[in-house]
Design a protein around this motif. Structure first.
Motif, mmCIF file in Angstrom:
data_model
loop_
_atom_site.group_PDB
_atom_site.id
_atom_site.type_symbol
_atom_site.label_atom_id
_atom_site.label_comp_id
_atom_site.label_asym_id
_atom_site.label_seq_id
_atom_site.Cartn_x
_atom_site.Cartn_y
_atom_site.Cartn_z
ATOM 1 N N GLU A 116 -6.054 3.485 0.267
ATOM 2 C CA GLU A 116 -4.813 2.889 0.666
ATOM 3 C C GLU A 116 -4.581 1.692 0.484
ATOM 4 O OE1 GLU A 116 -2.060 4.901 1.050
ATOM 5 O OE2 GLU A 116 -3.412 6.652 1.137
ATOM 6 N N ASP A 117 -5.602 0.922 -0.255
ATOM 7 C CA ASP A 117 -5.514 -0.431 -0.612
ATOM 8 C C ASP A 117 -4.585 -0.844 -1.878
ATOM 9 O OD1 ASP A 117 -7.571 -1.121 -3.091
ATOM 10 O OD2 ASP A 117 -8.040 0.633 -1.814
ATOM 11 N N THR A 118 -3.915 -1.957 -1.869
ATOM 12 C CA THR A 118 -3.189 -2.327 -2.873
ATOM 13 C C THR A 118 -3.597 -1.707 -4.372
ATOM 14 O OG1 THR A 118 -2.319 -4.262 -1.586
ATOM 15 C CG2 THR A 118 -1.852 -4.197 -3.930
ATOM 16 N N ARG A 140 -11.990 5.850 -4.681
ATOM 17 C CA ARG A 140 -11.168 4.462 -4.784
ATOM 18 C C ARG A 140 -9.745 4.903 -4.980
ATOM 19 N NH1 ARG A 140 -10.870 0.882 -3.078
ATOM 20 N NH2 ARG A 140 -10.313 -0.572 -4.799
ATOM 21 N N LEU A 192 -1.314 0.416 6.241
ATOM 22 C CA LEU A 192 -2.490 -0.008 5.175
ATOM 23 C C LEU A 192 -3.708 0.452 5.921
ATOM 24 C CD1 LEU A 192 -1.058 -3.190 4.016
ATOM 25 C CD2 LEU A 192 -0.938 -0.818 3.291
ATOM 26 N N VAL A 236 -7.209 2.633 6.098
ATOM 27 C CA VAL A 236 -8.211 3.136 5.074
ATOM 28 C C VAL A 236 -8.448 4.662 5.152
ATOM 29 C CG1 VAL A 236 -10.226 2.725 3.721
ATOM 30 C CG2 VAL A 236 -8.955 0.848 4.662
#
Length: 159
Positions: free
Chosen positions: A27-29, A23, A6, A8
Protein backbone atom coordinates in the motif's frame (compact mmCIF):
# COMPACT_ATOMS: atom_id res chain seq x y z
CA UNK A 1 -12.13 7.78 -0.25
CA UNK A 2 -10.61 5.62 -2.95
CA UNK A 3 -7.21 5.32 -1.33
CA UNK A 4 -7.16 3.18 1.80
CA UNK A 5 -5.26 4.18 4.86
CA UNK A 6 -1.59 3.69 4.31
CA UNK A 7 -1.35 0.55 6.41
CA UNK A 8 1.13 -1.97 5.04
CA UNK A 9 -0.40 -5.20 3.76
CA UNK A 10 0.99 -8.44 5.11
CA UNK A 11 2.40 -10.90 2.56
CA UNK A 12 0.18 -13.83 1.59
CA UNK A 13 1.17 -17.40 2.41
CA UNK A 14 4.21 -18.43 0.38
CA UNK A 15 4.97 -14.84 -0.58
CA UNK A 16 7.97 -13.02 0.80
CA UNK A 17 7.75 -9.34 1.65
CA UNK A 18 10.61 -8.52 -0.73
CA UNK A 19 9.25 -10.41 -3.75
CA UNK A 20 7.98 -8.51 -6.78
CA UNK A 21 4.44 -9.76 -6.16
CA UNK A 22 4.72 -8.80 -2.51
CA UNK A 23 5.96 -5.33 -3.40
CA UNK A 24 3.20 -4.81 -6.00
CA UNK A 25 0.53 -5.74 -3.47
CA UNK A 26 1.79 -3.21 -0.93
CA UNK A 27 0.00 0.00 0.00
CA UNK A 28 3.00 2.29 -0.22
CA UNK A 29 3.16 5.01 -2.86
CA UNK A 30 5.52 3.13 -5.20
CA UNK A 31 3.38 -0.03 -5.22
CA UNK A 32 0.19 1.94 -5.81
CA UNK A 33 1.81 4.07 -8.52
CA UNK A 34 3.11 0.93 -10.27
CA UNK A 35 -0.38 -0.60 -10.23
CA UNK A 36 -1.80 2.74 -11.39
CA UNK A 37 0.54 2.77 -14.38
CA UNK A 38 -0.25 -0.86 -15.25
CA UNK A 39 -4.00 -0.20 -15.11
CA UNK A 40 -3.54 3.01 -17.08
CA UNK A 41 -1.51 1.23 -19.74
CA UNK A 42 -4.02 -1.56 -20.15
CA UNK A 43 -7.01 0.78 -20.35
CA UNK A 44 -5.12 2.99 -22.80
CA UNK A 45 -4.92 -0.06 -25.08
CA UNK A 46 -8.71 -0.35 -24.76
CA UNK A 47 -8.98 3.35 -25.65
CA UNK A 48 -6.72 2.92 -28.70
CA UNK A 49 -8.65 -0.10 -29.98
CA UNK A 50 -12.00 1.68 -29.63
CA UNK A 51 -10.66 4.91 -31.17
CA UNK A 52 -9.32 3.06 -34.20
CA UNK A 53 -12.54 1.04 -34.55
CA UNK A 54 -14.74 4.15 -34.35
CA UNK A 55 -12.51 6.59 -36.23
CA UNK A 56 -14.76 6.35 -39.29
CA UNK A 57 -17.37 8.38 -37.35
CA UNK A 58 -14.87 11.23 -36.95
CA UNK A 59 -12.11 11.82 -34.44
CA UNK A 60 -14.28 13.59 -31.84
CA UNK A 61 -17.09 11.00 -31.51
CA UNK A 62 -14.48 8.21 -31.52
CA UNK A 63 -12.49 10.04 -28.85
CA UNK A 64 -15.49 10.68 -26.58
CA UNK A 65 -16.80 7.09 -26.75
CA UNK A 66 -13.33 5.57 -26.30
CA UNK A 67 -12.56 7.93 -23.41
CA UNK A 68 -15.84 7.26 -21.62
CA UNK A 69 -15.53 3.49 -21.95
CA UNK A 70 -11.86 3.25 -20.98
CA UNK A 71 -12.36 5.68 -18.09
CA UNK A 72 -15.18 3.70 -16.50
CA UNK A 73 -13.04 0.58 -16.81
CA UNK A 74 -9.95 2.35 -15.40
CA UNK A 75 -11.87 3.79 -12.44
CA UNK A 76 -13.19 0.35 -11.52
CA UNK A 77 -9.76 -1.26 -11.88
CA UNK A 78 -8.19 1.49 -9.76
CA UNK A 79 -10.88 0.98 -7.11
CA UNK A 80 -10.32 -2.76 -6.93
CA UNK A 81 -6.67 -3.24 -7.93
CA UNK A 82 -4.70 -0.04 -7.52
CA UNK A 83 -6.13 1.14 -4.20
CA UNK A 84 -7.68 -2.11 -2.90
CA UNK A 85 -10.85 -0.19 -2.06
CA UNK A 86 -13.45 -2.56 -3.53
CA UNK A 87 -15.10 -3.24 -0.18
CA UNK A 88 -14.90 0.33 1.14
CA UNK A 89 -15.84 2.40 -1.89
CA UNK A 90 -18.85 1.88 -4.14
CA UNK A 91 -18.67 1.82 -7.91
CA UNK A 92 -20.55 5.13 -8.13
CA UNK A 93 -18.28 6.86 -5.60
CA UNK A 94 -15.19 5.75 -7.51
CA UNK A 95 -16.67 7.02 -10.79
CA UNK A 96 -17.56 10.38 -9.25
CA UNK A 97 -14.20 10.85 -7.50
CA UNK A 98 -12.18 10.22 -10.61
CA UNK A 99 -14.78 11.74 -12.92
CA UNK A 100 -13.85 15.36 -12.27
CA UNK A 101 -10.24 14.81 -13.24
CA UNK A 102 -11.42 12.76 -16.20
CA UNK A 103 -13.57 15.62 -17.48
CA UNK A 104 -10.50 17.89 -17.35
CA UNK A 105 -8.56 15.23 -19.26
CA UNK A 106 -11.32 14.85 -21.84
CA UNK A 107 -11.38 18.61 -22.41
CA UNK A 108 -7.59 18.82 -22.70
CA UNK A 109 -7.25 15.83 -25.01
CA UNK A 110 -10.22 16.94 -27.15
CA UNK A 111 -8.66 20.39 -27.47
CA UNK A 112 -5.32 18.83 -28.41
CA UNK A 113 -7.04 16.69 -31.08
CA UNK A 114 -8.87 19.74 -32.41
CA UNK A 115 -5.62 21.72 -32.65
CA UNK A 116 -3.93 18.77 -34.38
CA UNK A 117 -6.85 18.49 -36.82
CA UNK A 118 -6.63 22.19 -37.67
CA UNK A 119 -2.84 22.16 -38.07
CA UNK A 120 -2.50 18.76 -39.73
CA UNK A 121 -5.89 17.62 -41.03
CA UNK A 122 -4.34 14.54 -42.62
CA UNK A 123 -2.61 13.37 -39.43
CA UNK A 124 -2.63 9.60 -39.14
CA UNK A 125 -4.68 7.77 -36.55
CA UNK A 126 -1.37 6.70 -34.96
CA UNK A 127 -0.42 10.36 -34.51
CA UNK A 128 -3.84 11.14 -33.04
CA UNK A 129 -3.64 8.25 -30.57
CA UNK A 130 -0.05 9.19 -29.63
CA UNK A 131 -1.18 12.74 -28.87
CA UNK A 132 -4.06 11.54 -26.71
CA UNK A 133 -1.81 9.07 -24.89
CA UNK A 134 0.65 11.87 -24.10
CA UNK A 135 -2.04 14.21 -22.78
CA UNK A 136 -3.71 11.35 -20.94
CA UNK A 137 -0.42 10.41 -19.28
CA UNK A 138 -0.11 13.90 -17.84
CA UNK A 139 -3.72 13.89 -16.71
CA UNK A 140 -3.19 10.41 -15.27
CA UNK A 141 -0.51 11.80 -13.00
CA UNK A 142 -3.04 14.37 -11.75
CA UNK A 143 -5.56 11.54 -11.20
CA UNK A 144 -3.08 9.53 -9.18
CA UNK A 145 -2.34 12.49 -6.94
CA UNK A 146 -6.06 13.19 -6.49
CA UNK A 147 -6.98 9.59 -5.75
CA UNK A 148 -3.96 8.91 -3.53
CA UNK A 149 -4.00 12.04 -1.41
CA UNK A 150 -7.13 14.14 -1.96
CA UNK A 151 -9.75 11.40 -1.78
CA UNK A 152 -8.16 9.27 0.94
CA UNK A 153 -10.12 8.78 4.14
CA UNK A 154 -9.66 11.54 6.67
CA UNK A 155 -8.77 10.59 10.21
CA UNK A 156 -10.92 12.09 12.91
CA UNK A 157 -9.19 14.68 15.02
CA UNK A 158 -9.78 14.76 18.73
CA UNK A 159 -10.32 18.04 20.52
Amino acid sequence: MTCPSLLVRRPAAGETAGSVAGRLRGEDTLAQFTRFVLVGGSTTLVYAALFVALEGFGYLPAHVVATATSTVLANEMHRRLTFHAGERVTWLTAQLEAGGVTVVGLLLSSTALGVLDSLAPDASVVTQVALVVTVTGLVGLMRFIALRWLFRPRTATTA
